[in-house]
Structures are given as structure tokens and as C-alpha cells.
Enzyme design. Structure first.
Site, mmCIF file in Angstrom:
data_model
loop_
_atom_site.group_PDB
_atom_site.id
_atom_site.type_symbol
_atom_site.label_atom_id
_atom_site.label_comp_id
_atom_site.label_asym_id
_atom_site.label_seq_id
_atom_site.Cartn_x
_atom_site.Cartn_y
_atom_site.Cartn_z
ATOM 1 N N VAL A 1 0.810 -1.217 0.000
ATOM 2 C CA VAL A 1 0.000 0.000 0.000
ATOM 3 C C VAL A 1 0.846 1.272 0.000
ATOM 4 O O VAL A 1 0.294 2.375 -0.049
ATOM 5 C CB VAL A 1 -0.993 -0.003 1.175
ATOM 6 C CG1 VAL A 1 -2.018 -1.116 1.002
ATOM 7 C CG2 VAL A 1 -0.291 -0.139 2.514
ATOM 8 N N GLU A 2 2.177 1.126 0.046
ATOM 9 C CA GLU A 2 3.082 2.258 -0.157
ATOM 10 C C GLU A 2 4.378 1.741 -0.746
ATOM 11 O O GLU A 2 4.940 0.745 -0.276
ATOM 12 C CB GLU A 2 3.400 2.997 1.147
ATOM 13 C CG GLU A 2 2.261 3.785 1.733
ATOM 14 C CD GLU A 2 2.682 4.615 2.944
ATOM 15 O OE1 GLU A 2 3.860 5.047 2.985
ATOM 16 O OE2 GLU A 2 1.854 4.804 3.831
ATOM 17 N N ASN A 3 4.876 2.436 -1.771
ATOM 18 C CA ASN A 3 6.170 2.166 -2.380
ATOM 19 C C ASN A 3 6.408 3.296 -3.367
ATOM 20 O O ASN A 3 5.492 3.691 -4.086
ATOM 21 C CB ASN A 3 6.167 0.805 -3.103
ATOM 22 C CG ASN A 3 7.412 0.574 -3.939
ATOM 23 O OD1 ASN A 3 7.348 0.490 -5.167
ATOM 24 N ND2 ASN A 3 8.554 0.456 -3.290
#
Length: 481
Positions: free
Chosen positions: A378-380
Site C-alpha cells: 500500500v506504499e512504495n
């Protein structure tokens, strides 16, 4: 890597991610209260400032700038922004609800209807384009009153306040939102609890007893929210969300491998073990003993943890880290709320974060092997200085290279047998950085014309990566050229 046949599942959830406190603005509009994020000054020194013994969440605009207050004015421009996400082909959009929009002080019994109505409009706008919202209930957005008057998550009373908040938003939006996460990067408290637990040095930011007790309160609150969601609709998917940093021992010395094991247990796995498995792990007692922690576990706490674990593991992955018992003798690297020893085999971003796509494949295999639950990145993303030309166009090939290599690693992990639900790169539109409070640290596919002091037109412009990512989604990850 370019392929002709996609190895990503047909229903793979491509999208992007943001957080309310970093893009919404409108920080005092329509009854919204102050949040912890509102009191964090902007600039590279923000973590040093809030770590001072006398920092007490006081807002001083004569000394500091506060970019979070205006963000990128998404509060008034959300239709324009969501239309751009739809143009890219997003299947999902990860966002957070600002707790202080719903309960301005956090301890009220009646929610703020204007705040609820705002998110109705956000979700309806997403659904109009066929974009499914993925909602983080608490993303570094604790009402400031709860931090200042109650001492943040160190106080057990916050379980009830959070449960009331979760009940309200889940009842209101469960027909519009299928995917939820209870807390953002919950394990960040082990390195920097001011944002996730509302702790200053005065209220326990350097005290392991307070931090681990706060985590216990959050675990109970998370399970209560999961229970509410599943009672409303058994098909709702509720996840935890952690920072994950693939961890390497510095060399083959067994003491450094033990150090890596203990780091993994303490940071990468402790919170997810409790939330995914429903119980404290076998190594927890030793962690508590080493840190002189004695948890106050009330009757019923362990039972609710066991009965209501999360459905999936959401996590952020930006970089890997290296650990050794001689870390103080070696060059250091920076990272997402943490640091480690520099890895000579890796390049680093302009902010010193080590770029390691292979580490993402390792992370996916480690997490799936451990939990056997679906995973969701969900984050990168890559924070970088972007320089637009005279037409406001940013040729961000460096960002495309970063994302291409990480998406390739995701594909390899899927072929390894990992159940990966989706991918929402961080800051799909430029926003205020959480770690530095800067606009100049940009992640987005969309350039926003604002500087670190909030000056600029605020206009949105598509970067080169915008159309590249659109192609990735259109081909379900088969064309990464």
C-alpha cells in the site's frame, strides 16, 4: 522487464495512495479539529524539533511553517484529482479519513456531520469512475486533544474513543468501502511514536513501557474495529499496515545474524504477528524483559485479539536495511522513520534511502510464508527533486526506473507463489512529505505547483510517469517498458 503475458491476477488492485493530513488542507474548515500532524513543523529538522524535551504540540507560526495546514488543497480540488486518478486507470485509491474531521477533539459522543459528508462525496466520486476506496482509519491523524489531554495511546481510554470513531465510519461507509486498514505503519511507534501514538518526550516518546503499552491498546482497538466491520458485513476486508524493511546481517558473523533476527522480531514482525495471528508471539516476553516492560493486559483483551485478527497484511516498502552489532563504527543510511548501516551493493535516493527491488521480492516471500494471508503493498515509491520544464512537464525517468524494478520484483514474487492483492504506490499525486514536511520531496505521477512554503498556483500537471503507469495498469503489468 517486459512481458507479453501478464503474471498479475486479473483482479489485481492497481492504484495509488495518499493520506488526509498530507494533501487535504482545509485544516479548520467545516468543524474539523486540530490533529497531531497539524502541530508538526515543516522542514528537514522536523523530527529533531519534535524530539526536543520541551516540545508539546504547540503551533508557533512565528518560528515554523506548517505545510500540512494547506496540503495541496485536495479538500476543494478532490474532483479534479480523482478524475486524474481515473485517467490513469486506477482500480483502487488508498486514502485515509481525518479522525479530527469526524470527532474534532476525539472524545465527543456525537460526530461532526460536515466531516462525514465530505467523505461521502470523496467515496461517491471514486465510485463514479469505478475506483474502489481503500481506507486507513487512522493514518498519523490522531486528534490533537487526545495527545495533549490524555497522553495519546499510552492511555487506555483511547481504545473507547477509537472504537466509537471506527463504529461511526464503518457504519456510515461500509456499503461504499470494502477494503479497510486500522492503523498506518503501526510499528513506526518503535522508532518515532509522535505521529502514530501521539507521544512527546514529556508523555513517553522515549519510554519503552509507554510505547509497548500503547501498542497493546492499539492492538485491542484494531481487533474491536475488525469485529465491527465483520459484523456489519462479513465480506469487508480489514488489514493491518506495517513498515517493512527487509533486513540483512552486515556479514557472516553469527552475532550479526542474531542481531538481524532480533531486529526482524522487534520491528518487522511484532505488530503483524499480533494482528494477523491474534496472539503475542513466542519472543514477546523476551522483548519485554529486555526493555523493562510489564504490560497491563485487562481481562478480555487477549480473547478479542484472538477472535478478531485481520484479513490481510498491508505494508509499506521503500528500502532495506543492514544491521550489525558494530553499527556505530560504520557509515549510516537513512530510511522511512528508521536508519541502518549503508549497504555497499545498493544505490540510494536523494534522501539517502537505499533502493532495493530484490528486497521487495524477499519481503513478499517472508511475509506470505509467515502469515499465509493475502498481502497488499500500500506504499512504495521514490521521493525525489523534480524539475519541470517551461511547460510544467517533468521527465521523471528515475521514478519510472524505480517503479519498474519494484513491479518486476512483485511479478517474480507472484510466480514464487505469493498471494499479492494489489499495489498502491505512495503519493500518486505530489503531497507534503511525512518525514520532512516538504513539498520538494516528491513522489507523485502528478506534479503540483507548490513549494515548501506553500507558494505556487497549486495547478496539477501530468509527469512522464503518469502515462507510463497508465500503460502498466492498462496491460495489467505485462508492459513495463
Amino acid at each position: 522487464m517486459t512481458t507479453t503475458k501478464s503474471i498479475f491476477p486479473k483482479n489485481f488492485l492497481w492504484g495509488g495512495a495518499t493520506a488526509a493530513n498530507q494533501l487535504e488542507g482545509g485544516y479548520l474548515e467545516d468543524g474539523r479539529g486540530l490533529s497531531v500532524a497539524d502541530a508538526l513543523p515543516g522542514g528537514k529538522e522536523r523530527f529533531k524539533i519534535v524530539a526536543q524535551p520541551d516540545f508539546d504540540f504547540e503551533i508557533d507560526e512565528t518560528k515554523y511553517v506548517y505545510p500540512n495546514h494547506n496540503g495541496i488543497d485536495h479538500y476543494h480540488r478532490y474532483q479534479e484529482d480523482i478524475a486524474l486518478f481515473a485517467k490513469m486507470g486506477f482500480k483502487v485509491y488508498r486514502l485515509s479519513i481525518a479522525w479530527s474531521r469526524i470527532f474534532p477533539k476525539g472524545d465527543e459522543t456525537t460526530p461532526n456531520e460536515a466531516g462525514l459528508a465530505f467523505y461521502d462525496k470523496i467515496f461517491d466520486e471514486c465510485l463514479k469512475y469505478g475506483i474502489e476506496p481503500v481506507v486507513t482509519i487512522s493514518h498519523y491523524e490522531m486528534p490533537l486533544h487526545l495527545a495533549k489531554e490524555y497522553g495519546g495511546w499510552g492511555n487506555r481510554k483511547l481504545i473507547d474513543f477509537y472504537e466509537r470513531y471506527a463504529q461511526v465510519v464503518l457504519e456510515r461507509y461500509h456499503a461504499k468501502v470494502k477494503y479497510w486498514m486500522t492503523f498506518n505503519e503501526i510499528n513506526s511507534a518503535l522508532h518515532f511514536p509522535v505521529m502514530s501514538q501521539g507521544l512527546t518526550m514529556k508523555s513517553g516518546a522515549a519510554d519503552k513501557q509507554t510505547i509497548y503499552q500503547g501498542l497493546h491498546h492499539q492492538f485491542v482497538a484494531s481487533s474491536k474495529a475488525t469485529k465491527i466491520a465483520h459484523e456489519l458485513d462479513p465480506n469487508l476486508q480489514v488489514g493491518c499496515m506495517i513498515i517493512y524493511a527487509t533486513t540483512y546481517a552486515y556479514d557472516s558473523n553469527p552475532v550479526n545474524h542474531l542481531e538481524a533476527l532480533e531486529y526482524n522480531q522487534r520491528f518487522n514482525f511484532y505488530c503483524a504477528d499480533v494482528q494477523a495471528k491474534g496472539e503475542y508471539p513466542h519472543y514477546a516476553k523476551r522483548i519485554w524483559e529486555k526493555n523493562n516492560v510489564t504490560l497491563d493486559i485487562q481481562p478480555g483483551d487477549l480473547e478479542i485479539l484472538k477472535a478478531h485478527p485481520v484479513d490481510y497484511i498491508g505494508f509499506s516498502y521503500y528500502m532495506s536495511t543492514v544491521v550489525t552489532t558494530d553499527a556505530d563504527k560504520l557509515a549510516q543510511s537513512s530510511g522511512n522513520l528508521l536508519s541502518g548501516v549503508s549497504n555497499p551493493f545498493l544505490e540510494a535516493s536523494e534522501w539517502g534511502w537505499q533502493i532495493d527491488p530484490l528486497g521487495l521480492r524477499l519481503a513478499l516471500n517472508e511475509l506470505y510464508g509467515r502469515y499465509q494471508k493475502p498481502l497488499f503493498i500500500v506504499e512504495n515509491g521514490l521521493g525525489a527533486y523534480d524539475t519541470p520544464d517551461e511547460n510544467h512537464y517533468v521527465a521523471d525517468d528515475y521514478r519510472i526506473d524505480y517503479l519498474r524494478s519494484h513491479i518486476s520484483a512483485m511479478g517474480e514474487a507472484i510466480e514464487d507463489g505469493v498471494d499479492l492483492m494489489g499495489y498502491t504506490p505512495w503519493g500518486c499525486i505530489d503531497l507534503v512529505s511525512a518525514s520532512t514536511g516538504e513539498m520538494s520531496k516528491r513522489y507523485g505521477f502528478i506534479y503540483v505547483d507548490l513549494d515548501d512554503n506553500g507558494q505556487g498556483t497549486g495547478n496539477r500537471y501530468e509527469k512522464k510517469s503518469f502515462n507510463w503507469y497508465k500503460k502498466v495498469i492498462d496491460t495489467n503489468g505485462s508492459d513495463l517498458a
